[in-house]
Design an enzyme around this catalytic site. Structure first.
Site, mmCIF file in Angstrom:
data_model
loop_
_atom_site.group_PDB
_atom_site.id
_atom_site.type_symbol
_atom_site.label_atom_id
_atom_site.label_comp_id
_atom_site.label_asym_id
_atom_site.label_seq_id
_atom_site.Cartn_x
_atom_site.Cartn_y
_atom_site.Cartn_z
ATOM 1 C CE LYS A 192 0.834 0.925 4.482
ATOM 2 N NZ LYS A 192 1.269 2.168 5.125
ATOM 3 C CB THR A 249 -1.254 4.810 3.518
ATOM 4 O OG1 THR A 249 -1.360 3.904 4.617
ATOM 5 C CG2 THR A 249 0.201 5.198 3.363
#
Length: 346
Positions: A192, A249
């Site tokens: 990610k 994120t």
């Protein structure tokens, strides 16, 4: 109450030490910087990494690794992935009692393509630890240190050991789930960061929410493709360590990967961006590893390939976006169908 050694006094290691101290444990925080250990012990603050946060007095810092882990039942590794082998090499020399090792670092080692738990198991003999646990999920250290609600996942080969770590950390503000998919939990947390760099680049270019939503969604498909090729359960990527960690994120200025990508999108060169950050940007190293691994596995990852070219081949971010937008047309459900079919045929 148990003695817990937390290795790594950056923002995330310090935040996890705070959670453990809130739970009544005796926490020993290791840093290789003697002056940082003195600052924490004297002021009960770690201003560089968690500004204006008061740390419980039950957290003791040290730059002596042997003293930090002596008589500890748990060792929590929260060091950058590039330092993991070196720290584990030192750790194996000072471990006298069998411990549970938990790591909360997110990355893949370039060249070997090893997950962090694999690196640890290669460096530390099995007789020195009970099991290796990964802790991952959508969790900014800044919010954890303010005791804001946060939820993470732990995974290990032995469920009973994962449950011990769950009990070690869980409290009213820090909820912990368990998962049987160690591979998926680790890869989701590592990959990610690549997509977060892309989200920052998109924002730095001045693109809007439409572009970022597409990037996150198609990025998740890439994560699932590479993850399942390495044995992960595709359902893991729909959970906290997949889409959960990806959202937090890619959308927050707390994210150092997003911040680095944002600077890249504004035209700053990579070396200057990394110098300005002052902290490790794991997504840069992971992009290189994932790009190489995808080529080796024959896995299509166009977003990752584009970000690799921006980082390491000085490609213009706008040109990369144009290429992604003009790729050959295809059916959206192809990826999900292929992933599920491959998993069912294993």
């Amino acid at each position: 109450m148990e003695k817990v050694a937390v290795l790594g006094a950056g923002s995330w290691g310090t935040a996890l030490a705070l959670v453990l101290a809130d739970n009544g444990h005796e926490v020993h925080l290791w840093t290789h910087r003697e002056n940082l250990a003195e600052e924490i012990n004297q002021t009960h603050r770690n201003e560089k990494y968690l500004k204006d946060i008061d740390l419980p007095q039950s957290i003791t810092a040290s730059h002596d690794l042997g003293a930090t882990v002596e008589n500890a039942k748990h060792v929590i590794l929260v060091v950058p992935t590039k330092a993991m082998r070196e720290v584990c090499g030192q750790l194996k020399e000072v471990l006298n009692d069998k411990v549970i090792i938990t790591h909360a670092s997110k990355g893949i080692e370039p060249g070997s393509y090893k997950r962090v738990s694999e690196v640890i198991s290669e460096e530390i003999p099995k007789e020195k630890y009970e099991d290796i646990v990964v802790l991952s999920g959508p969790s900014h250290a800044e919010e954890v240190s303010l005791r804001q609600p946060t939820t993470v996942t732990v995974s290990a080969e032995e469920l009973e050991v994962a449950e011990k770590v769950q009990d070690l950390f869980i409290n009213r503000q820090f909820r912990v789930y368990t998962s049987p998919d160690l591979v998926g939990v680790e890869l989701g947390g590592a990959l990610k960061n690549i997509i977060a760099l892309g989200a920052g680049i998109s924002d730095g270019l001045g693109y809007g929410d439409n572009a970022k939503a597409a990037l996150i969604t198609r990025g998740l498909a890439e994560i699932a493709r590479l993850g399942t090729s390495k044995g992960a359960n595709p359902l893991t990527f729909s959970g906290l360590t997949g889409i959960g960690d990806l959202i937090v994120t890619c959308t927050s200025s707390h994210s150092r990967n997003w911040r680095a990508g944002n600077k890249l999108g504004q035209g700053y060169p990579l070396e200057e961006v990394l110098d300005q950050m002052g902290m490790v940007v794991e997504g840069v190293r992971t992009t290189k590893a994932a790009f190489q691994l995808a080529q080796e596995q024959g896995v299509e990852m166009p977003i990752t390939s584009g970000i690799y070219r921006i980082l390491f081949e000085s490609a213009d971010p706008r040109d990369v976006v144009d290429e992604l937008m003009t790729r050959i047309r295809r059916h959206e459900m192809e990826d999900l169908t292929n992933i599920l079919d491959e998993k069912m045929n294993d």
